[in-house]
Design a protein around this motif. Structure first.
Motif, PDB file in Angstrom:
ATOM      1  N   LEU A   1      -8.263  32.078  29.599  1.00 28.27           N
ATOM      2  CA  LEU A   1      -7.743  32.093  28.229  1.00 28.27           C
ATOM      3  C   LEU A   1      -8.232  30.841  27.512  1.00 28.27           C
ATOM      4  CD1 LEU A   1      -4.003  33.012  29.073  1.00 28.27           C
ATOM      5  CD2 LEU A   1      -5.873  34.587  28.589  1.00 28.27           C
ATOM      6  N   TRP A   2      -8.575  30.989  26.228  1.00 28.21           N
ATOM      7  CA  TRP A   2      -8.928  29.829  25.398  1.00 28.21           C
ATOM      8  C   TRP A   2      -7.729  29.501  24.508  1.00 28.21           C
ATOM      9  CZ3 TRP A   2     -13.035  26.878  26.047  1.00 28.21           C
ATOM     10  CH2 TRP A   2     -14.272  27.407  26.418  1.00 28.21           C
TER      11      TRP A   2
ATOM     12  N   LEU B   1      -9.940  25.561  27.903  1.00 27.22           N
ATOM     13  CA  LEU B   1     -10.088  26.743  28.748  1.00 27.22           C
ATOM     14  C   LEU B   1      -9.062  26.687  29.888  1.00 27.22           C
ATOM     15  CD1 LEU B   1     -11.910  29.213  29.319  1.00 27.22           C
ATOM     16  CD2 LEU B   1     -13.314  27.735  30.748  1.00 27.22           C
ATOM     17  N   VAL B   2      -8.373  27.795  30.105  1.00 20.70           N
ATOM     18  CA  VAL B   2      -7.406  27.862  31.209  1.00 20.70           C
ATOM     19  C   VAL B   2      -7.715  29.086  32.064  1.00 20.70           C
ATOM     20  CG1 VAL B   2      -4.977  28.137  31.838  1.00 20.70           C
ATOM     21  CG2 VAL B   2      -5.585  26.726  29.867  1.00 20.70           C
ATOM     22  N   GLY B   3      -7.954  28.914  33.344  1.00 21.72           N
ATOM     23  CA  GLY B   3      -8.210  30.029  34.259  1.00 21.72           C
ATOM     24  C   GLY B   3      -8.291  29.444  35.653  1.00 21.72           C
TER      25      GLY B   3
ATOM     26  N   LEU C   1      -1.036  33.313  34.204  1.00 21.54           N
ATOM     27  CA  LEU C   1      -1.515  32.035  33.649  1.00 21.54           C
ATOM     28  C   LEU C   1      -0.442  31.406  32.759  1.00 21.54           C
ATOM     29  CD1 LEU C   1      -5.263  32.942  32.945  1.00 21.54           C
ATOM     30  CD2 LEU C   1      -4.383  31.402  34.706  1.00 21.54           C
ATOM     31  N   TYR C   2       0.200  32.209  31.912  1.00 24.26           N
ATOM     32  CA  TYR C   2       1.275  31.670  31.063  1.00 24.26           C
ATOM     33  C   TYR C   2       2.402  31.074  31.906  1.00 24.26           C
ATOM     34  CZ  TYR C   2      -0.172  33.096  26.359  1.00 24.26           C
ATOM     35  OH  TYR C   2      -0.820  33.197  25.153  1.00 24.26           O
ATOM     36  N   LYS C   3       2.776  31.801  32.949  1.00 29.05           N
ATOM     37  CA  LYS C   3       3.899  31.348  33.791  1.00 29.05           C
ATOM     38  C   LYS C   3       3.579  29.986  34.398  1.00 29.05           C
ATOM     39  CE  LYS C   3       6.454  32.102  37.989  1.00 29.05           C
ATOM     40  NZ  LYS C   3       6.142  30.746  38.437  1.00 29.05           N
ATOM     41  N   ASN C   4       2.384  29.839  34.925  1.00 29.30           N
ATOM     42  CA  ASN C   4       2.017  28.575  35.553  1.00 29.30           C
ATOM     43  C   ASN C   4       1.884  27.451  34.527  1.00 29.30           C
ATOM     44  OD1 ASN C   4       1.627  28.600  38.581  1.00 29.30           O
ATOM     45  ND2 ASN C   4       0.792  30.577  37.930  1.00 29.30           N
TER      46      ASN C   4
END
Ligand SMILES: Cc1cc2nc3c(=O)[nH]c(=O)nc-3n(C[C@H](O)[C@H](O)[C@H](O)COP(=O)(O)OP(=O)(O)OC[C@H]3O[C@@H](n4cnc5c(N)ncnc54)[C@H](O)[C@@H]3O)c2cc1C
Length: 470
Positions: free
Chosen positions: A255-256, A288-290, A312-315
């Motif tokens: 996710l950006w 960037l998140v992944g 990803l949101y949860k973490n």
């Protein structure tokens, strides 16, 4: 070279009917092979069913790295190779990559203590032959200066190590542009391999222009498959030689977000308790998140599914309790499938080795599988060496360590220039065929953020310039 002649080299209808070698697949693996063969002076054709680098090779975590987590798998040879390649590309393509200090926050109840992390990082430095910027550690207070919203409870500090951030799509494209400077090299995007037959000396391929529907039979002496996650499926479909499926596909999603959501100054690695790894990598204007690792399928144009996004949101919420984690900061998302080579006994996708393999199912056919983005140059060497050998020609290892000679008009991490003249130059020299190719990969703009006059200008200029194409 005249720009129009580059465009000419990208249409199936214009290219010669015989080539020394045809490389199928224009992701980073195919681009690396194409460049090395072209630099050796072989008449080479690269084809891709879609746009170059539009599949896995634009969906990576965008790091040139040794792979800190592969130390745990004791993959020292792979880490050594990848670290040396990373440091080579930092030198020869400084406009496409830059070194960064990565933070690895450590918690009291985490999977490993700080001393163990430090030891691992020292080993990482050693495996780079100490070419990496030296690793170190930060106290909780120092860590929070760089990562202000990070969870404080239980934080014992951070390990700090050096890796690189890169523009994956641009590296692949620039390898292709570099190769196209060679007279006998051709590269056709939107050109699919649909049939292949063996002939006395080499192969006859039926290729299809995916935009016009035109098909042509093109021959070659030698054939290279660099079709990444699509390889097992393609080889089954064309049935050119006996082939047992070899891939284990692992899907990763990213996710950006806008930079002001997490306000992270340096890239960092999160290690949730489930043993997976999440990278948070701030770039110039976005973070960037992944990634996640779930079982993947060989399908084109992947997108993350809801479960991966929620993971990803949860973490992020767990690790950044003080940040306003909210979808309104989301700028874009993408997913890609890793073409891992199947291994007996690997307990999880994360543990399957990232080594590459070269198969030679027939005398003049090579299949390149697996590997990492970072190691694409050595992956290419492992195909090109035996191929040159077969032709009775020497392999020249220094050729692929030369700097790339044909930089993109819009450099990574620069604001794109959107005027008619620049757009025409990009279309003629960098061969995008659709709006998405031009916007996402040549201009480097996230889909959906362009509108109004700029979008109109892009559409019109693309249409006009391609209509006038040779
Ligand atoms: C989520 C994720 C994160 C990653 N992060 C990193 C990282 O940070 N650093 C790193 O070093 N590595 C990373 N990797 C690994 C790296 O991205 C891949 O190993 C690499 O991009 C694979 O490239 P490829 O060329 O083999 O495949 P692809 O890029 O998928 O290329 C294969 C090409 O073959 C074409 N093709 C398929 N069928 C046909 C046909 N019939 N005719 C013509 N063409 C065809 C496709 O259109 C495609 O363009 C990551 C991978 C994933 C999935």
């Amino acid at each position: 070279m005249d720009h129009r002649s580059t465009l000419l080299k990208s249409y199936l209808k214009n290219i010669p009917s015989h080539h020394d070698v045809i490389v199928v697949g224009g992701g980073i693996a195919g681009a690396g092979v194409f460049r090395d063969l072209s630099l050796h002076g072989l008449g080479t054709l690269l084809i891709d069913k879609k746009d170059f680098t539009s599949q896995t090779s634009q969906s990576s975590s965008k790091m040139l790295h040794g792979g800190i987590r592969y130390l745990e798998n004791l993959d020292f040879a792979l880490v050594w190779e990848a670290l040396h390649e990373k440091n080579l590309w930092l030198k020869i393509a400084p406009h496409l990559s830059y070194p960064e200090k990565f933070y690895l926050p450590v918690y009291k109840d985490g999977l490993r203590p700080l001393w163990m992390v430090r030891l691992g990082l020292f080993l990482y430095d050693a495996l780079s032959s100490f070419q990496n910027l030296p690793s170190g550690q930060a106290s909780p207070k120092e860590t929070l200066k760089v990562i202000p919203y990070l969870k404080e409870k239980g934080l014992t500090g951070s390990g700090i190590y050096s890796d690189a951030v890169m523009d994956d799509a641009k590296i692949t494209l620039e390898c292709i542009y570099d190769a196209l400077l060679e007279k006998k090299s051709y590269a056709c995007n939107y050109t699919a391999l649909i049939k292949a037959t063996r002939k006395a000396h080499g192969y006859t391929l039926t290729l299809q222009d995916e935009m016009s529907g035109l098909t042509r039979e093109i021959t070659c002496d030698q054939l290279v498959f660099a079709t990444g996650p699509f390889t097992d499926k393609l080889l089954k479909e064309i049935n050119l030689f006996p082939w047992k499926p070899k891939l284990k596909l692992s899907r990763g999603s990213h996710l950006w977000f806008s930079n002001d959501m997490l306000k992270v100054k340096n890239p960092m690695v999160l290690t949730p308790k489930d043993g997976r790894v999440i990278f948070v990598i701030p770039q110039k204007d976005k973070t960037l998140v992944g990634t996640t690792e779930v079982k993947g399928e060989a399908e084109f144009d992947q997108v993350p599914d809801q479960e991966e996004i929620e993971y990803l949101y949860k973490n992020l919420k767990d690790f950044f309790p003080k940040a306003d984690i909210d979808p309104r900061h989301l700028l874009g998302k993408f997913a890609g499938v890793r073409p891992l080579v199947m291994e007996e006994g690997a307990e999880s996708l994360g543990k399957v080795a990232r080594n590459h393999k070269v198969y030679q199912p027939q005398e003049n056919a090579y299949v390149l599988l697996g590997g990492k983005y970072t190691t694409f140059r050595v992956m290419a060497q492992d195909v090109v060496k035996p191929l040159m050998n077969k032709r009775g020609l020497p392999y020249l290892g220094h050729l692929s360590t030369q700097a790339l000679r044909s930089p993109s008009i819009i450099k990574p991490w620069h604001k794109p220039i959107i005027d008619k003249e620049t757009l025409i130059q990009i279309i003629q020299r960098e061969i995008p065929k659709t709006e998405e190719d031009l916007i996402q990969r040549r201009l480097g703009i996230l889909k959906d953020v362009l509108e109004g006059e700029e979008l109109q200008l892009i559409k019109e200029t693309l249409q006009q310039t391609l209509l006038e194409a040779p």
